[in-house]
Design a protein around this motif. Sequence first.
Motif, mmCIF file in Angstrom:
data_model
loop_
_atom_site.group_PDB
_atom_site.id
_atom_site.type_symbol
_atom_site.label_atom_id
_atom_site.label_comp_id
_atom_site.label_asym_id
_atom_site.label_seq_id
_atom_site.Cartn_x
_atom_site.Cartn_y
_atom_site.Cartn_z
ATOM 1 N N TYR A 93 0.849 -1.188 0.000
ATOM 2 C CA TYR A 93 0.000 0.000 0.000
ATOM 3 C C TYR A 93 0.887 1.241 0.000
ATOM 4 O O TYR A 93 1.930 1.268 0.670
ATOM 5 C CB TYR A 93 -0.897 0.026 1.241
ATOM 6 N N LEU A 94 0.453 2.262 -0.723
ATOM 7 C CA LEU A 94 1.197 3.511 -0.804
ATOM 8 C C LEU A 94 0.334 4.641 -0.261
ATOM 9 O O LEU A 94 -0.841 4.774 -0.628
ATOM 10 C CB LEU A 94 1.579 3.804 -2.255
ATOM 11 N N ALA A 95 0.919 5.451 0.648
ATOM 12 C CA ALA A 95 0.216 6.612 1.198
ATOM 13 C C ALA A 95 0.871 7.882 0.690
ATOM 14 O O ALA A 95 2.102 7.971 0.624
ATOM 15 C CB ALA A 95 0.244 6.589 2.722
ATOM 16 N N ASP A 96 0.039 8.881 0.360
ATOM 17 C CA ASP A 96 0.593 10.182 -0.008
ATOM 18 C C ASP A 96 0.794 11.008 1.260
ATOM 19 O O ASP A 96 0.565 10.531 2.374
ATOM 20 C CB ASP A 96 -0.303 10.900 -1.016
ATOM 21 N N LYS A 97 1.215 12.255 1.108
ATOM 22 C CA LYS A 97 1.541 13.063 2.281
ATOM 23 C C LYS A 97 0.322 13.442 3.110
ATOM 24 O O LYS A 97 0.462 13.892 4.249
ATOM 25 C CB LYS A 97 2.303 14.315 1.872
ATOM 26 N N THR A 98 -0.890 13.210 2.599
ATOM 27 C CA THR A 98 -2.106 13.456 3.386
ATOM 28 C C THR A 98 -2.456 12.251 4.258
ATOM 29 O O THR A 98 -3.362 12.326 5.082
ATOM 30 C CB THR A 98 -3.299 13.770 2.471
ATOM 31 N N GLY A 99 -1.756 11.122 4.032
ATOM 32 C CA GLY A 99 -2.035 9.918 4.805
ATOM 33 C C GLY A 99 -3.092 9.029 4.181
ATOM 34 O O GLY A 99 -3.569 8.086 4.820
ATOM 35 N N THR A 100 -3.462 9.289 2.942
ATOM 36 C CA THR A 100 -4.441 8.459 2.239
ATOM 37 C C THR A 100 -3.748 7.247 1.623
ATOM 38 O O THR A 100 -2.816 7.397 0.813
ATOM 39 C CB THR A 100 -5.135 9.263 1.125
ATOM 40 N N TRP A 101 -4.201 6.059 2.015
ATOM 41 C CA TRP A 101 -3.553 4.824 1.561
ATOM 42 C C TRP A 101 -4.242 4.282 0.315
ATOM 43 O O TRP A 101 -5.465 4.319 0.199
ATOM 44 C CB TRP A 101 -3.604 3.764 2.657
ATOM 45 N N GLN A 102 -3.437 3.736 -0.594
ATOM 46 C CA GLN A 102 -3.949 3.146 -1.827
ATOM 47 C C GLN A 102 -3.277 1.802 -2.072
ATOM 48 O O GLN A 102 -2.050 1.691 -2.016
ATOM 49 C CB GLN A 102 -3.681 4.086 -3.016
ATOM 50 N N GLU A 103 -4.081 0.762 -2.327
ATOM 51 C CA GLU A 103 -3.537 -0.549 -2.666
ATOM 52 C C GLU A 103 -2.897 -0.481 -4.047
ATOM 53 O O GLU A 103 -3.517 -0.012 -5.002
ATOM 54 C CB GLU A 103 -4.645 -1.594 -2.641
ATOM 55 N N MET A 104 -1.663 -0.946 -4.147
ATOM 56 C CA MET A 104 -0.916 -0.832 -5.392
ATOM 57 C C MET A 104 -0.711 -2.211 -6.035
ATOM 58 O O MET A 104 -0.210 -3.138 -5.380
ATOM 59 C CB MET A 104 0.442 -0.190 -5.139
ATOM 60 N N PRO A 105 -1.074 -2.367 -7.298
ATOM 61 C CA PRO A 105 -0.808 -3.642 -7.980
ATOM 62 C C PRO A 105 0.676 -3.800 -8.250
ATOM 63 O O PRO A 105 1.412 -2.811 -8.377
ATOM 64 C CB PRO A 105 -1.603 -3.499 -9.285
ATOM 65 N N LEU A 106 1.120 -5.038 -8.360
ATOM 66 C CA LEU A 106 2.521 -5.303 -8.666
ATOM 67 C C LEU A 106 2.778 -4.958 -10.138
ATOM 68 O O LEU A 106 2.096 -5.484 -11.028
ATOM 69 C CB LEU A 106 2.852 -6.776 -8.410
ATOM 70 N N PRO A 107 3.717 -4.064 -10.415
ATOM 71 C CA PRO A 107 4.006 -3.715 -11.814
ATOM 72 C C PRO A 107 4.404 -4.943 -12.635
ATOM 73 O O PRO A 107 5.072 -5.846 -12.124
ATOM 74 C CB PRO A 107 5.170 -2.733 -11.705
ATOM 75 N N GLN A 108 4.003 -4.958 -13.889
ATOM 76 C CA GLN A 108 4.256 -6.121 -14.733
ATOM 77 C C GLN A 108 5.735 -6.391 -14.915
ATOM 78 O O GLN A 108 6.167 -7.544 -14.967
ATOM 79 C CB GLN A 108 3.594 -5.930 -16.100
ATOM 80 N N ASP A 109 6.553 -5.312 -14.973
ATOM 81 C CA ASP A 109 7.988 -5.532 -15.172
ATOM 82 C C ASP A 109 8.613 -6.260 -13.997
ATOM 83 O O ASP A 109 9.581 -7.018 -14.163
ATOM 84 C CB ASP A 109 8.702 -4.212 -15.448
ATOM 85 N N ILE A 110 8.055 -6.054 -12.785
ATOM 86 C CA ILE A 110 8.544 -6.787 -11.614
ATOM 87 C C ILE A 110 7.953 -8.190 -11.581
ATOM 88 O O ILE A 110 8.653 -9.172 -11.315
ATOM 89 C CB ILE A 110 8.213 -6.025 -10.318
ATOM 90 N N ALA A 111 6.658 -8.298 -11.863
ATOM 91 C CA ALA A 111 5.999 -9.610 -11.869
ATOM 92 C C ALA A 111 6.704 -10.569 -12.821
ATOM 93 O O ALA A 111 6.824 -11.775 -12.537
ATOM 94 C CB ALA A 111 4.538 -9.461 -12.261
ATOM 95 N N ASP A 112 7.211 -10.042 -13.928
ATOM 96 C CA ASP A 112 7.890 -10.898 -14.907
ATOM 97 C C ASP A 112 9.202 -11.468 -14.390
ATOM 98 O O ASP A 112 9.709 -12.459 -14.923
ATOM 99 C CB ASP A 112 8.155 -10.101 -16.190
ATOM 100 N N THR A 113 9.782 -10.829 -13.371
ATOM 101 C CA THR A 113 11.067 -11.303 -12.839
ATOM 102 C C THR A 113 10.898 -12.316 -11.706
ATOM 103 O O THR A 113 11.858 -12.990 -11.340
ATOM 104 C CB THR A 113 11.922 -10.137 -12.306
ATOM 105 N N VAL A 114 9.698 -12.400 -11.114
ATOM 106 C CA VAL A 114 9.473 -13.288 -9.969
ATOM 107 C C VAL A 114 9.303 -14.721 -10.467
ATOM 108 O O VAL A 114 8.402 -14.997 -11.264
ATOM 109 C CB VAL A 114 8.241 -12.847 -9.171
#
Length: 379
Positions: free
Chosen positions: A299-320
Amino acid sequence: MDRALRVLIAGTGFAGQGHAEAFRGAGAEIVGIVGRTPEVVRDVAQNMGIPYAGTDWQEALTVCKPDIVSIATPGGAHYEPIKQAIAHGCHVFCDKPMTSSGETAAELHALAQAKGVKTAYAASFRYTGSVLHAKQLVAKGAIGEPTEVECISHFNLEREIPFGWSHRKADGGGRLNNNFTHTLSIACSVVGEKILSIIGEVRDDLGRAPIVEGVHNFATRRNFIPKDLDDPALKWGESDVEWSYTVLARLDSPFADKPVSVLFKHGGLVPRFHEDHIVFYGTKGAIYIKGHYGSGQLYLADKTGTWQEMPLPQDIADTVPQVKGETEQCWHYLAREFVRDISGEPVAPYPTFREGSQYQQIIDLIRKNDNWTDVAHLA
């Protein structure tokens, strides 16, 4: 090279078999496996289609003539096999902990450098998809300058797990050797590899464990917990390692002007209330990863503290690596990098005996437990 690299495995349990599969996945040839018990090593070799099985490591080095040795035994049994392998000119892939002491780890690091062999140190959970994603986000400035990291885990391990290597310092046991090595590697991988300072406290809150015969595989040790712990005939072994720790570190980061503070908190015997996690805080946001080794959702939060679920980028998924089990995925990833490096292909930096030696020396310092300042006299 014009042929597959030849790999000799030390250890027949979960790690030994896992290392063998990882190197096969990287295109190497498994030429032999060595274990303590003749019938066990013979059965494992037969089941895995490994041509050589033996109990004498020196003989196996001579007979199998490996390019790489993979050390997958408990940490207390690493020193001599690694030293012998280096003398034979073998590249060495070693699971954590590197050895049972900082002194012997530093010696092996120096020997490998002098011999000119390559080494890999499998504090390898830095290769989970979410940790790789966090590393990418931090490098891109997604949280601004990193300021703090927290690594929190509670394992609630059964106190009745049979007495074995994990209970003994001389055998490479203890939670620092087998948990902290991974989380330290993760923190360093994401924010910066240079460790500036360390302070910590450890506690043995187990005391003893029942002695049970027949435990050959660490992954199945729970199956041997005695049904009657009050049996007067039951024998007990005394633990001499930590089962909980609290460590603070400061890391130099190429992404921050000031050192990054890191908290490592682990309770091996206590239950968790919510999920274990790893968090990277920065001047403009934060990254939260579920799981004690950062293998869950990010999860990624911006400076306001709002959290967002982040998908795994395809370029990383391809290396796993597409194999079952997060431990196995990470072994496969590191083994692949190691084989590519030995074969002369360009690869990103990976953990070597430099890190293994450094981590082992740090563990020795933490275990001294002499960081306290007496304030009882203050008014």
